[in-house]
Design a protein around this motif. Structure first.
Motif, mmCIF file in Angstrom:
data_model
loop_
_atom_site.group_PDB
_atom_site.id
_atom_site.type_symbol
_atom_site.label_atom_id
_atom_site.label_comp_id
_atom_site.label_asym_id
_atom_site.label_seq_id
_atom_site.Cartn_x
_atom_site.Cartn_y
_atom_site.Cartn_z
ATOM 1 N N HIS A 171 0.796 -1.084 0.003
ATOM 2 C CA HIS A 171 -0.006 0.027 -0.103
ATOM 3 C C HIS A 171 0.766 1.083 -0.007
ATOM 4 O O HIS A 171 0.871 2.351 -0.681
ATOM 5 C CB HIS A 171 -0.826 -0.078 1.345
ATOM 6 N N GLN A 172 1.990 1.153 0.813
ATOM 7 C CA GLN A 172 2.934 2.398 0.916
ATOM 8 C C GLN A 172 3.575 2.592 -0.508
ATOM 9 O O GLN A 172 3.717 3.663 -0.826
ATOM 10 C CB GLN A 172 3.999 2.257 2.013
ATOM 11 N N GLU A 173 3.723 1.473 -1.102
ATOM 12 C CA GLU A 173 4.376 1.560 -2.513
ATOM 13 C C GLU A 173 3.607 2.401 -3.468
ATOM 14 O O GLU A 173 4.134 3.183 -4.019
ATOM 15 C CB GLU A 173 4.480 0.104 -2.911
ATOM 16 N N LEU B 218 1.175 5.955 -0.885
ATOM 17 C CA LEU B 218 1.481 6.740 0.481
ATOM 18 C C LEU B 218 1.264 8.115 0.122
ATOM 19 O O LEU B 218 1.550 8.649 -0.642
ATOM 20 C CB LEU B 218 3.052 6.602 0.816
ATOM 21 N N ARG B 219 0.261 8.503 1.148
ATOM 22 C CA ARG B 219 0.086 9.990 1.208
ATOM 23 C C ARG B 219 1.313 11.147 1.634
ATOM 24 O O ARG B 219 2.322 10.521 2.403
ATOM 25 C CB ARG B 219 -1.081 10.430 2.094
ATOM 26 N N ASP B 220 1.464 12.210 1.034
ATOM 27 C CA ASP B 220 2.714 13.080 1.160
ATOM 28 C C ASP B 220 2.246 13.782 2.467
ATOM 29 O O ASP B 220 2.367 15.155 2.365
ATOM 30 C CB ASP B 220 2.794 14.139 -0.023
ATOM 31 N N SER B 221 1.911 13.271 3.566
ATOM 32 C CA SER B 221 1.710 13.849 4.515
ATOM 33 C C SER B 221 1.965 13.007 5.774
ATOM 34 O O SER B 221 1.811 11.629 5.719
ATOM 35 C CB SER B 221 0.129 14.272 4.787
ATOM 36 N N PRO B 222 2.646 13.232 6.958
ATOM 37 C CA PRO B 222 2.769 14.721 7.172
ATOM 38 C C PRO B 222 3.918 15.158 6.163
ATOM 39 O O PRO B 222 4.755 14.634 5.731
ATOM 40 C CB PRO B 222 3.430 14.843 8.808
ATOM 41 N N GLU B 223 3.824 16.764 6.046
ATOM 42 C CA GLU B 223 4.991 17.203 5.128
ATOM 43 C C GLU B 223 6.049 17.962 5.790
ATOM 44 O O GLU B 223 5.829 18.079 7.125
ATOM 45 C CB GLU B 223 4.155 18.222 4.413
ATOM 46 N N LEU B 224 6.990 18.126 5.122
ATOM 47 C CA LEU B 224 8.342 18.859 5.739
ATOM 48 C C LEU B 224 7.878 20.187 5.941
ATOM 49 O O LEU B 224 7.218 20.768 5.254
ATOM 50 C CB LEU B 224 9.420 18.852 4.417
ATOM 51 N N ASP B 225 8.463 20.750 6.930
ATOM 52 C CA ASP B 225 8.437 22.213 7.143
ATOM 53 C C ASP B 225 8.976 22.993 6.060
ATOM 54 O O ASP B 225 10.028 22.526 5.422
ATOM 55 C CB ASP B 225 9.303 22.727 8.475
ATOM 56 N N LYS C 11 12.526 22.639 3.920
ATOM 57 C CA LYS C 11 12.469 22.529 2.426
ATOM 58 C C LYS C 11 13.380 23.548 1.982
ATOM 59 O O LYS C 11 14.224 23.130 1.036
ATOM 60 C CB LYS C 11 11.254 22.889 2.122
#
Lengths: 90, 197
Positions: free
Chosen positions: A57-59, A62-69, A73
């Protein structure tokens, strides 16, 4: 025929789906029939199934969250830009 | 004819990696480390290692997954670092389990574990279930969670996990047993507590 200890040991070392067809069949048969280790090792196999599906499922999703600050970035962008220009100069 | 020396997929320029893969890699690292600072460090280390070894990228798969492959080692490094700070000790309860008749006789903890309150297989196609699963891993107590992540999710071999955690294979077995138990309890509470059939 496998012993309970061999089944438990095998399951602690490997994902049962990755075993050879014969070994997998023997292991599944043991787990299905054994009144000593069957229920316990069935749950170990269930957990292996779950982890395999979770990774699949992650492959794909995977949702791009949580996001980088944003600050991090910017820091990373600066770092990559600096390294990119270094490698171009070389 | 295709030149075999040419990458099969286009390589995104490194200065676009943060926008393209930053959040993905961070989310992946968070799913393993549960610590924003450690996960950010992991992304940074991954990008640095990626840019240094970019010439070794063979283009056979999306660079996102290549970077994630690099990240695997960084995640193990982060867990190793965290374990060095908090040494893993075996507690009395775990020692009793290892000395128990059933463990010695057949390598199991009990002949009659509690059955699942729901059939997890039926939930595998449900994205929401994996969000709950992700949250439930959080509730597994360390060091069992670290053992579970390394062995079950990052696919390290038993001896590799034992080396990283400085524990014996039997102790690892107990930790994985604890992790499975706690994960099951957490999943049952969170999933069956929901109005999902």
């Amino acid at each position: 025929m496998l012993t309970c200890k061999q089944v438990s040991h095998t399951l602690s070392e490997e994902d049962y789906e990755k075993l050879s067809p014969l070994r997998k069949r023997l292991l599944k048969l043991h787990v299905k029939l054994c009144i000593v280790c069957g229920k316990f090792n069935r749950q170990v196999m269930d957990n292996q199934d779950m982890c395999r599906h979770y990774k699949a499922h992650q492959e794909t999703s995977l949702r791009d969250s949580p996001e980088l600050d944003d600050r991090k970035k910017d820091e990373l962008k600066a770092m990559l830009a600096a390294h990119s220009s270094d490698s171009k100069e070389e | 004819m295709a030149d075999p020396s040419q990458p099969k997929v286009a390589i995104a320029p490194p200065d676009t990696w943060v926008e393209r893969y930053g959040d993905y890699l961070f989310a992946y690292a968070m799913s393993r480390l549960r610590n924003r600072e450690a996960a950010s460090d992991c992304v940074q280390d991954t990008f640095l290692a990626g840019i240094k070894s970019l010439e070794r990228f063979d283009g056979s798969r999306d660079i996102k997954f290549w970077l994630r492959g690099i990240m695997h080692n960084k995640i193990v490094d982060q867990i190793r670092k965290s374990i060095k700070e908090n040494q893993v000790n075996i507690d009395n309860e775990d020692e009793t389990l290892l000395e128990s008749f059933w463990f010695k006789y057949s390598g199991i903890a009990t002949t009659n574990p509690e059955p699942w309150q729901f059939n997890p297989r039926k939930a595998y196609d449900n994205t929401e279930f994996w969000d709950v699963f992700n949250t439930c891993i959080d509730q597994v107590k360390e060091p069992a969670r670290q053992a579970f992540i390394l062995r079950m999710l990052e696919d390290l071999k038993t001896e590799e996990v034992c080396k990283v955690m400085n524990i014996t294979p039997n102790h690892l077995w107990v930790l994985l047993h604890r992790a499975r138990q706690q994960l099951k309890v957490a999943l049952e509470q969170k999933w069956t507590g929901k109005d999902v059939k």
